[in-house]
Design an enzyme around this catalytic site. Structure first.
Site, mmCIF file in Angstrom:
data_model
loop_
_atom_site.group_PDB
_atom_site.id
_atom_site.type_symbol
_atom_site.label_atom_id
_atom_site.label_comp_id
_atom_site.label_asym_id
_atom_site.label_seq_id
_atom_site.Cartn_x
_atom_site.Cartn_y
_atom_site.Cartn_z
ATOM 1 N N LYS A 1 8.384 -12.090 35.251
ATOM 2 C CA LYS A 1 8.402 -11.682 36.668
ATOM 3 C C LYS A 1 7.035 -11.130 37.090
ATOM 4 O O LYS A 1 6.014 -11.595 36.606
ATOM 5 C CB LYS A 1 9.529 -10.672 36.918
ATOM 6 C CG LYS A 1 10.880 -11.143 36.368
ATOM 7 C CD LYS A 1 12.015 -10.344 36.894
ATOM 8 C CE LYS A 1 13.302 -10.761 36.180
ATOM 9 N NZ LYS A 1 14.482 -10.238 36.780
ATOM 10 N N GLU B 1 15.875 -14.155 42.663
ATOM 11 C CA GLU B 1 14.950 -13.258 43.366
ATOM 12 C C GLU B 1 14.123 -14.036 44.395
ATOM 13 O O GLU B 1 13.749 -13.502 45.437
ATOM 14 C CB GLU B 1 14.053 -12.531 42.348
ATOM 15 C CG GLU B 1 14.851 -11.446 41.636
ATOM 16 C CD GLU B 1 14.368 -11.107 40.241
ATOM 17 O OE1 GLU B 1 13.248 -11.492 39.866
ATOM 18 O OE2 GLU B 1 15.136 -10.447 39.513
ATOM 19 N N GLY C 1 19.126 -7.686 35.538
ATOM 20 C CA GLY C 1 18.456 -6.383 35.541
ATOM 21 C C GLY C 1 19.376 -5.198 35.736
ATOM 22 O O GLY C 1 18.918 -4.094 36.002
ATOM 23 N N SER D 1 20.763 -9.673 31.905
ATOM 24 C CA SER D 1 20.921 -8.543 30.985
ATOM 25 C C SER D 1 21.159 -8.966 29.536
ATOM 26 O O SER D 1 21.922 -8.318 28.815
ATOM 27 C CB SER D 1 22.028 -7.608 31.471
ATOM 28 O OG SER D 1 21.660 -7.042 32.715
ATOM 29 N N GLU E 1 22.654 -17.691 36.008
ATOM 30 C CA GLU E 1 22.339 -16.263 36.065
ATOM 31 C C GLU E 1 23.142 -15.604 37.188
ATOM 32 O O GLU E 1 22.742 -15.672 38.357
ATOM 33 C CB GLU E 1 20.847 -16.068 36.359
ATOM 34 C CG GLU E 1 19.927 -16.705 35.345
ATOM 35 C CD GLU E 1 18.555 -16.038 35.350
ATOM 36 O OE1 GLU E 1 18.150 -15.576 34.286
ATOM 37 O OE2 GLU E 1 17.922 -15.967 36.412
ATOM 38 N N HIS F 1 14.967 -19.148 41.172
ATOM 39 C CA HIS F 1 15.444 -17.859 40.650
ATOM 40 C C HIS F 1 16.083 -17.084 41.800
ATOM 41 O O HIS F 1 15.613 -17.160 42.946
ATOM 42 C CB HIS F 1 14.277 -17.080 40.037
ATOM 43 C CG HIS F 1 14.733 -15.889 39.256
ATOM 44 N ND1 HIS F 1 15.135 -14.723 39.866
ATOM 45 C CD2 HIS F 1 14.888 -15.695 37.921
ATOM 46 C CE1 HIS F 1 15.516 -13.858 38.927
ATOM 47 N NE2 HIS F 1 15.364 -14.423 37.741
ATOM 48 N N ASN G 1 11.142 -14.548 31.197
ATOM 49 C CA ASN G 1 10.653 -14.515 32.571
ATOM 50 C C ASN G 1 10.017 -13.149 32.792
ATOM 51 O O ASN G 1 10.728 -12.153 32.927
ATOM 52 C CB ASN G 1 11.836 -14.737 33.532
ATOM 53 C CG ASN G 1 11.446 -14.552 34.987
ATOM 54 O OD1 ASN G 1 10.262 -14.519 35.319
ATOM 55 N ND2 ASN G 1 12.444 -14.431 35.852
HETATM 56 C C1 PEP Z 1 16.044 -12.904 34.980
HETATM 57 O O1 PEP Z 1 15.413 -12.357 35.852
HETATM 58 O O2 PEP Z 1 15.953 -14.128 34.848
HETATM 59 C C2 PEP Z 1 16.876 -12.077 34.119
HETATM 60 C C3 PEP Z 1 17.833 -12.648 33.468
HETATM 61 O O3 PEP Z 1 16.587 -10.721 34.075
HETATM 62 P P1 PEP Z 1 17.242 -9.637 33.082
HETATM 63 O O4 PEP Z 1 17.256 -10.228 31.698
HETATM 64 O O5 PEP Z 1 16.343 -8.449 33.188
HETATM 65 O O6 PEP Z 1 18.618 -9.373 33.569
#
Ligand code: PEP
Length: 253
Positions: free
Chosen positions: A12, A100, A174, A214, A168, A98, A10
């Site tokens: 973003k 976000e 992040g 992460s 997630e 997601h 992803n």
């Molecule tokens: C994500 O945004 O889907 C995600 C898992 O981000 P990160 O791997 O940076 O934690």
């Protein structure tokens, strides 16, 4: 039940043309070197790069996906992108719900469900995201929150062929923080149970449940070898081809 792992990036709101093209080409070249990988690969660039990245991925084993879509086929929705526009651009997948988007755009389970119905109708596979906040985890509500999100945002007629779930934990995205393997296993098992009730055992057993939050080369093996973890949705580490590929290799792809 053997489920082919999905390694999904992803991107973003990152990458301009040159960087995105380079990233896509490098990933595709590395996947090619893997011969017949055990996993499926997906990259989800921002809307602005879908056309460009499509060209970079032509004839490769890396699929193209988007990060969101509207639920309408077309019409007066300024700034939005329809599922048909995504298939027209060569997308096979779309990420929906997601955290976000749930936070920044106040997306509800109901809205995500409508988007998923429309995406499936247009022939897109959906990666529907769920996950608890830190406050919810600390209150012991992680599984209840995920259950509610699945019941609300996954369409009733979803199948393992058109839907992937991504667990997630919001607090792990992040941040460099990762839940314990026991916690990941517990949630993934609970998610599969809820899916079985909602969509039937056969769909639930075949449906891929990704872990996201992460994921990096150093923790990929541990996380992606857990039962009921069928791949990863990767944010930050998907912006570095080396890391993205190392995650896949460490996950046994
Ligand atoms: C994500 O945004 O889907 C995600 C898992 O981000 P990160 O791997 O940076 O934690």
């Amino acid at each position: 039940m053997a489920r082919k792992k999905l390694i999904a990036g992803n991107w973003k709101m990152n990458c301009l043309t040159a960087e995105g093209t380079d990233l896509a080409k490098t990933i595709a070249a590395e996947v090619k070197k893997m011969g017949k990988p055990e996993c499926e690969f997906l990259v989800c660039p921002p809307f602005t790069l879908l056309g460009t990245v499509k060209k970079s991925l032509r004839g490769t084993k890396v699929a193209l996906g988007a990060q969101d879509c509207h639920f309408a086929e077309k019409g007066a929705h300024t700034g939005d992108i329809s599922p048909l526009m995504l298939t027209d651009l060569g997308c096979k997948y779309v990420i929906l719900g997601h955290s976000e988007r749930r936070a920044d755009h106040l997306e509800s389970n109901e809205l995500i469900n409508k988007k998923a119905v429309a995406a499936h109708k247009a022939g897109l596979k959906t990666v529907i995201c769920i996950g608890e906040t830190l406050a919810e985890r600390e209150a012991g509500k992680a599984i209840d929150v995920c259950k509610e999100q699945i019941l609300g945002s996954v369409p009733d007629d979803s199948t393992a062929a058109d839907t992937v779930i991504a667990y997630e934990p919001v607090w792990a995205i992040g941040t460099g923080k990762v839940p314990t393997t026991n916690d990941v296993e517990e949630v993934h098992a609970a998610v599969r149970k809820v899916l079985a009730k909602k969509l039937g055992k056969s769909n639930a057993n075949k449906m891929r449940i990704l872990y996201g939050g992460s994921v990096k080369p150093s923790n990929a093996k541990e996380l992606l070898s857990l039962s009921d973890v069928d791949g990863a949705l990767i944010g930050g580490a998907s912006l570095k081809a080396d890391d993205f590929i190392a995650i896949a290799k460490n996950a046994g792809c």
